[in-house]
Design an enzyme around this catalytic site. Structure first.
Site: not given
Ligand code: E4P
Length: 217
Positions: A83
């Site tokens: 990522k």
């Molecule tokens: C995605 O990969 C992220 O980990 C996640 O969806 C972020 O979500 P949030 O905005 O609720 O922290």
């Protein structure tokens, strides 16, 4: 639409994996911090539970260090997806890692142009953050619709991974908008099957079945 769970909590991952509905897992530095676990250990454990892709995020914001971190992370298990943040360094790293045959998830996407760039550097997944756009009075789901149209216009293979989902309605809206994947917090996945009319109807069927005095077994 594939379901990923957005967590680093092992108990939740095991529980959801047992349903047969789980296609993968996403983590991020905040979720790792919340788990209180060692990053590499927890990623290894998750990869041993779930057969599908498991996103593990680089910590550096610099291209060269991102590549070194990606090398370490990709050796943890075959199903690790690297990522990367949607920055110029992250995009450059995505291009390099794609060239090496690694799977990538470009994260923190908030605009159609950013998604276009991620597709052009060969990202496996693009993660538009719906909830965080909604938080600032912007239509997060419109972004998914826009990316879907752009990717379809040019037959990009990058999969749209709807992220930052906080409600059950956002899950069905992401499916309607054509997201390939939704990454969903455990508590929201567990609510997806709930409907008061299902509960009411089932209670009536159970009561009526008792009245028949019959047994199927
Ligand atoms: C995605 O990969 C992220 O980990 C996640 O969806 C972020 O979500 P949030 O905005 O609720 O922290």
């Amino acid at each position: 639409m594939k379901f990923f769970v957005d967590t680093a909590e092992i108990d939740d991952i095991k529980e959801l994996n047992a349903t047969g509905l789980l296609d993968g897992v996403t983590t991020n530095p905040s979720l790792i911090a919340k788990s209180g676990r060692d990053f590499k250990e927890v990623v290894k454990e998750i990869c041993g539970i779930v057969n599908g892709p498991v996103s593990a995020e680089v910590a550096s914001t610099e291209y060269n260090v991102m590549l070194e971190e990606a090398d370490v992370l990709s050796r943890i298990a075959e199903n690790v997806v690297i990522k990367l943040p949607l920055t110029w360094d992250g995009l450059k790293a995505c291009k390099t890692l794609t060239g090496k045959g690694l799977k990538t998830n470009v994260t923190l996407c908030f605009s159609p142009n950013q998604a276009l760039l991620a597709a052009k550097v060969g990202a496996t997944y693009i993660s538009p953050f719906i909830g965080r756009l909604d938080d600032i009075n912007t239509d997060g789901m419109q972004l998914v619709e826009d990316i879907r149209q752009i990717y379809d216009n040019y037959a990009f293979a990058t999969e749209i991974l709807a992220a930052s989902l906080r409600t059950v309605n956002q899950v069905s809206d992401a499916a309607l908008a054509g997201a390939d994947v939704a990454t969903i917090p455990p508590a929201i996945i567990k609510k997806l099957a709930d409907h008061p009319l299902t509960d009411k109807g089932l209670a009536a069927f159970v009561a009526d079945w008792k009245k028949t005095g019959q047994s199927i077994l």
